[in-house]
Design a protein around this motif. Sequence first.
Motif, short mmCIF file in Angstrom:
data_model
loop_
_atom_site.label_atom_id
_atom_site.label_comp_id
_atom_site.label_asym_id
_atom_site.label_seq_id
_atom_site.Cartn_x
_atom_site.Cartn_y
_atom_site.Cartn_z
N TRP A 181 0.75 -1.01 -0.18
CA TRP A 181 0.01 -0.12 -0.02
C TRP A 181 0.85 1.37 0.08
CZ3 TRP A 181 -4.68 -0.17 -1.61
CH2 TRP A 181 -5.38 -1.43 -1.34
N GLN A 182 1.90 1.19 0.66
CA GLN A 182 2.86 2.22 0.48
C GLN A 182 3.37 2.68 -1.02
OE1 GLN A 182 6.33 1.38 3.06
NE2 GLN A 182 5.92 3.01 4.15
N ALA A 183 3.55 1.47 -1.70
CA ALA A 183 4.02 1.74 -3.18
C ALA A 183 2.70 2.26 -3.97
CB ALA A 183 4.31 0.51 -3.79
N THR A 184 1.67 1.56 -3.74
CA THR A 184 0.49 1.99 -4.20
C THR A 184 0.05 3.67 -4.10
OG1 THR A 184 -0.59 -0.22 -4.05
CG2 THR A 184 -2.19 1.68 -4.78
N PHE A 185 0.00 3.98 -2.93
CA PHE A 185 -0.14 5.40 -2.67
C PHE A 185 0.90 6.23 -3.42
CE2 PHE A 185 -2.39 3.71 1.11
CZ PHE A 185 -3.66 4.23 0.65
N ALA A 194 7.91 10.65 2.60
CA ALA A 194 6.74 10.35 3.22
C ALA A 194 6.08 9.07 3.06
CB ALA A 194 5.81 11.64 3.16
N LEU A 195 6.06 8.72 1.66
CA LEU A 195 5.21 7.59 1.28
C LEU A 195 6.07 6.31 1.18
CD1 LEU A 195 2.88 9.16 -1.34
CD2 LEU A 195 2.51 8.77 0.74
N LEU A 196 7.18 6.48 1.10
CA LEU A 196 8.21 5.24 0.91
C LEU A 196 9.41 5.22 1.96
CD1 LEU A 196 8.96 4.89 -3.05
CD2 LEU A 196 7.13 3.50 -1.54
#
Length: 436
Positions: free
Chosen positions: A36-40, A112-114
């Motif tokens: 979900w990190q990679a998806t966002f 922030a996301l990865l």
Amino acid sequence: MPNVVPMTSASTDARTDARTTGPLALLRPLSSHRTWQATFHAVAGMFLGAATGVVVVLLGVLWWAAVISLVQGANGHWLLTALYVVVALLAPLAVPPWVRFISALQRERFRALLGVEIAAPGHAPGSGWRSILRPWTTGATWRQLAYHLLTPLLGGLGGVVVLACWSAPVLLPLSVGTPSGPEYLLRFVGAIALLFAAPWVARGVAGADTAVARHLLGRGQAEELAERVESLARSRADLTSAADSERRRIERDLHDGVQQRLVCLAMNLGMARATLTTPTEEALEVIAAAHDEATAALAELRDFVRGLHPAVLDDRGLDAALSGVVARAPLPVKLRVDVPRRCSPSIEAIAYFAVSEALTNVAKHAEASRAEVVTEQVGDRLVVTVTDDGRGGASSEGAGTGLRGLAQRAAAVDGGLTVVSPPGGPTTVTVSVPCE
């Protein structure tokens, strides 16, 4: 009583691994935090890439329209012509600040996301027109601009593919037409396959985006090497300063402690030697020997303390300290000091020990009748020159002359040592070090 095997973390992990190796292993990536990190990240990159593409297209169209209008001759009010000129001139100048701003947003997205930290490239300093035009001459600006030109393709297309994989089961009922049974089954299998492939597609898109961003948004190899060299230079300067400070501390401790005790001891022994009225011959000899030994130890300690760091260098400066070195030399030495302002303490210490070591070599090896010491400030460097009329043949490569250690000490502060000593002389030793 049956044996009870306690449940350990290893056995728990083994059971978890055994459980996840079955059919549930196919479902685990769907709920993985990393997935979900990679998806966002991919979805955010899609929207940011679309916005970046719109800005690039608008800037390009406006600039191109302004240039074409000026080339063809703008027909209209002079204010319109002035507007075309302003757009044609300012649009390119606005690109580097915009590139830095959007690059900062992209690096924040990765962080922030990865959780991926990408160091920002250094900003080239300058003043006036240089601060405006210089960013165009740096490779960092062109690398970041290349990433933003690729973002609509890399981020936009990657985000669309990731969303399509995740939403394939939802889009199946919305498909056009009324498929037959086999065709519907085929679509259903394809949608489920895309759903299970979505985690790996998202991770692949995020991995590719990260690899490209590290290369284009981060610091180049030349910048990393320059930063490493600067860091090593600062560390070396800090070590040199720390060593000099430690020598000062030892000098103060010896001067205020051991040296004062030896002075008192020598004085007391001298007074005892002079005031005893009826000493035995053996006692007088012992007191005389102790007094002589204390006096010799005091003289050696003073030389040692002076060799660590002369107190006069801190109190009265380089001129007074070098005057003391010249006065103690066993041959005539002419001294000239032309230093308008004091250098840093570490640099003054290097200059002092350079003169001291050079004059020691002259006295021991040169067989000279006279010498000359010139210390002057040339620009932002302190230059020390020691010349003698000896037999020559000195070299900074020799292990026994002391010049090699002097060269290493000068090199520690980005300085240098030059020795010109042809056979038969004269010999000139020049030490050049930065004032700060």
